[in-house]
Design a protein around this motif. Structure first.
Motif, PDB file in Angstrom:
ATOM      1  N   ILE A 153      41.471  52.446  31.439  1.00  0.00           N
ATOM      2  CA  ILE A 153      40.893  52.151  32.705  1.00  0.00           C
ATOM      3  C   ILE A 153      40.066  51.050  32.588  1.00  0.00           C
ATOM      4  O   ILE A 153      39.796  50.036  33.361  1.00  0.00           O
ATOM      5  CB  ILE A 153      40.079  53.242  33.199  1.00  0.00           C
ATOM      6  CG1 ILE A 153      41.130  54.545  33.689  1.00  0.00           C
ATOM      7  CG2 ILE A 153      39.058  52.896  34.113  1.00  0.00           C
ATOM      8  CD1 ILE A 153      40.333  56.079  33.810  1.00  0.00           C
ATOM      9  N   ASP A 154      39.481  50.867  31.271  1.00  0.00           N
ATOM     10  CA  ASP A 154      38.693  49.703  31.080  1.00  0.00           C
ATOM     11  C   ASP A 154      39.382  48.262  30.681  1.00  0.00           C
ATOM     12  O   ASP A 154      39.170  47.317  31.327  1.00  0.00           O
ATOM     13  CB  ASP A 154      37.935  49.816  29.537  1.00  0.00           C
ATOM     14  CG  ASP A 154      36.895  50.628  29.706  1.00  0.00           C
ATOM     15  OD1 ASP A 154      36.369  51.230  30.665  1.00  0.00           O
ATOM     16  OD2 ASP A 154      36.596  51.202  28.445  1.00  0.00           O
ATOM     17  N   ILE A 155      40.582  48.427  30.358  1.00  0.00           N
ATOM     18  CA  ILE A 155      41.705  47.083  30.042  1.00  0.00           C
ATOM     19  C   ILE A 155      41.937  46.863  31.753  1.00  0.00           C
ATOM     20  O   ILE A 155      41.986  45.606  32.132  1.00  0.00           O
ATOM     21  CB  ILE A 155      42.842  47.507  29.533  1.00  0.00           C
ATOM     22  CG1 ILE A 155      42.535  47.631  28.088  1.00  0.00           C
ATOM     23  CG2 ILE A 155      43.857  46.549  29.918  1.00  0.00           C
ATOM     24  CD1 ILE A 155      43.618  48.262  27.385  1.00  0.00           C
ATOM     25  N   ALA A 156      42.286  47.956  32.632  1.00  0.00           N
ATOM     26  CA  ALA A 156      42.681  47.740  33.989  1.00  0.00           C
ATOM     27  C   ALA A 156      41.437  46.902  34.612  1.00  0.00           C
ATOM     28  O   ALA A 156      41.984  45.969  35.418  1.00  0.00           O
ATOM     29  CB  ALA A 156      43.062  48.997  34.668  1.00  0.00           C
ATOM     30  N   ARG A 157      40.618  47.624  34.597  1.00  0.00           N
ATOM     31  CA  ARG A 157      39.159  46.768  35.401  1.00  0.00           C
ATOM     32  C   ARG A 157      38.993  45.462  34.960  1.00  0.00           C
ATOM     33  O   ARG A 157      38.304  44.551  35.899  1.00  0.00           O
ATOM     34  CB  ARG A 157      37.780  47.932  35.090  1.00  0.00           C
ATOM     35  CG  ARG A 157      38.085  49.069  35.971  1.00  0.00           C
ATOM     36  CD  ARG A 157      36.814  50.089  35.817  1.00  0.00           C
ATOM     37  NE  ARG A 157      37.058  51.193  36.611  1.00  0.00           N
ATOM     38  CZ  ARG A 157      36.500  52.377  36.497  1.00  0.00           C
ATOM     39  NH1 ARG A 157      35.561  52.418  35.424  1.00  0.00           N
ATOM     40  NH2 ARG A 157      36.608  53.342  37.132  1.00  0.00           N
ATOM     41  N   GLY A 158      39.036  45.177  33.674  1.00  0.00           N
ATOM     42  CA  GLY A 158      39.153  43.746  33.237  1.00  0.00           C
ATOM     43  C   GLY A 158      39.915  42.797  33.845  1.00  0.00           C
ATOM     44  O   GLY A 158      40.005  41.729  33.545  1.00  0.00           O
ATOM     45  N   GLN A 159      41.153  43.301  34.105  1.00  0.00           N
ATOM     46  CA  GLN A 159      42.351  42.489  34.457  1.00  0.00           C
ATOM     47  C   GLN A 159      42.752  42.776  36.058  1.00  0.00           C
ATOM     48  O   GLN A 159      42.407  41.805  36.924  1.00  0.00           O
ATOM     49  CB  GLN A 159      43.475  42.937  33.572  1.00  0.00           C
ATOM     50  CG  GLN A 159      43.285  42.413  32.188  1.00  0.00           C
ATOM     51  CD  GLN A 159      44.615  42.520  31.441  1.00  0.00           C
ATOM     52  OE1 GLN A 159      45.191  43.311  31.531  1.00  0.00           O
ATOM     53  NE2 GLN A 159      44.704  41.598  30.665  1.00  0.00           N
ATOM     54  N   PHE A 160      43.406  43.694  36.324  1.00  0.00           N
ATOM     55  CA  PHE A 160      44.302  43.782  37.705  1.00  0.00           C
ATOM     56  C   PHE A 160      43.373  44.842  38.561  1.00  0.00           C
ATOM     57  O   PHE A 160      43.981  45.177  39.586  1.00  0.00           O
ATOM     58  CB  PHE A 160      45.604  44.199  37.393  1.00  0.00           C
ATOM     59  CG  PHE A 160      46.218  42.934  36.634  1.00  0.00           C
ATOM     60  CD1 PHE A 160      46.535  41.808  37.151  1.00  0.00           C
ATOM     61  CD2 PHE A 160      46.696  43.341  35.438  1.00  0.00           C
ATOM     62  CE1 PHE A 160      47.261  40.674  36.516  1.00  0.00           C
ATOM     63  CE2 PHE A 160      47.314  42.388  34.800  1.00  0.00           C
ATOM     64  CZ  PHE A 160      47.523  41.180  35.198  1.00  0.00           C
ATOM     65  N   GLY A 161      42.379  45.482  37.879  1.00  0.00           N
ATOM     66  CA  GLY A 161      41.552  46.582  38.895  1.00  0.00           C
ATOM     67  C   GLY A 161      42.117  48.027  38.492  1.00  0.00           C
ATOM     68  O   GLY A 161      41.275  48.796  38.147  1.00  0.00           O
ATOM     69  N   ASP A 162      43.422  48.282  38.948  1.00  0.00           N
ATOM     70  CA  ASP A 162      43.724  49.605  38.724  1.00  0.00           C
ATOM     71  C   ASP A 162      44.966  49.889  38.093  1.00  0.00           C
ATOM     72  O   ASP A 162      45.337  51.027  37.821  1.00  0.00           O
ATOM     73  CB  ASP A 162      44.061  50.279  40.104  1.00  0.00           C
ATOM     74  CG  ASP A 162      45.183  49.622  40.967  1.00  0.00           C
ATOM     75  OD1 ASP A 162      45.643  48.518  40.580  1.00  0.00           O
ATOM     76  OD2 ASP A 162      45.760  50.287  41.865  1.00  0.00           O
ATOM     77  N   LEU A 163      45.728  48.740  37.485  1.00  0.00           N
ATOM     78  CA  LEU A 163      46.859  48.830  36.820  1.00  0.00           C
ATOM     79  C   LEU A 163      46.688  48.152  35.432  1.00  0.00           C
ATOM     80  O   LEU A 163      45.903  47.196  35.163  1.00  0.00           O
ATOM     81  CB  LEU A 163      47.979  48.572  37.429  1.00  0.00           C
ATOM     82  CG  LEU A 163      48.162  46.981  37.718  1.00  0.00           C
ATOM     83  CD1 LEU A 163      49.330  46.368  36.657  1.00  0.00           C
ATOM     84  CD2 LEU A 163      48.808  46.526  39.006  1.00  0.00           C
TER      85      LEU A 163
END
Length: 120
Positions: free
Chosen positions: A16-26
């Protein structure tokens, strides 16, 4: 973000942290179905595929691109869609993964590698 190779496990909170740092939800991910590992955190699936090839000696025929939706579960967690999946010489002619056996292997690997959030 730097590409991370997951050989053991990764928890959903980290995804989730990776997603939020990049594409939001994925989170883009590439799975090596032979070595049963995956790479995450790349801007493109090709970045992750190259990391697997250079660092883990993965072979192109064994690497498949997916998108993970860490806030979802079950069938909705994984989306089989990546340009790196276009492999006509290996029988895959779409961005999806045409072979149901390969999809099952990927689901099994993700089930092993992705863990629910640890209890706080």
């Amino acid at each position: 973000m730097e590409v991370k190779i997951v050989k053991d496990t990764i928890n959903k909170k980290e995804l989730i942290d990776i997603a939020r740092g990049q594409f939001g939800d994925l989170v883009k991910a590439v799975v090596d179905i032979e070595k049963r590992i995956m790479a995450v955190g790349g801007e493109m699936h090709s970045d992750e595929e190259v990391a697997l090839m250079e660092q883990e000696n993965s072979k192109r025929e064994h690497t498949w691109g997916i998108n993970l939706y860490p806030e979802k579960s079950g069938e909705e967690l994984i989306e089989f869609d990546s340009i790196i999946n276009l492999k006509p010489s290996f029988g895959n002619r779409s961005r999806d993964i045409d072979n149901p056996e390969i999809k099952k292997k990927i689901r099994d690997i993700i089930k092993k590698l992705v863990r629910a959030n640890p209890s706080l």
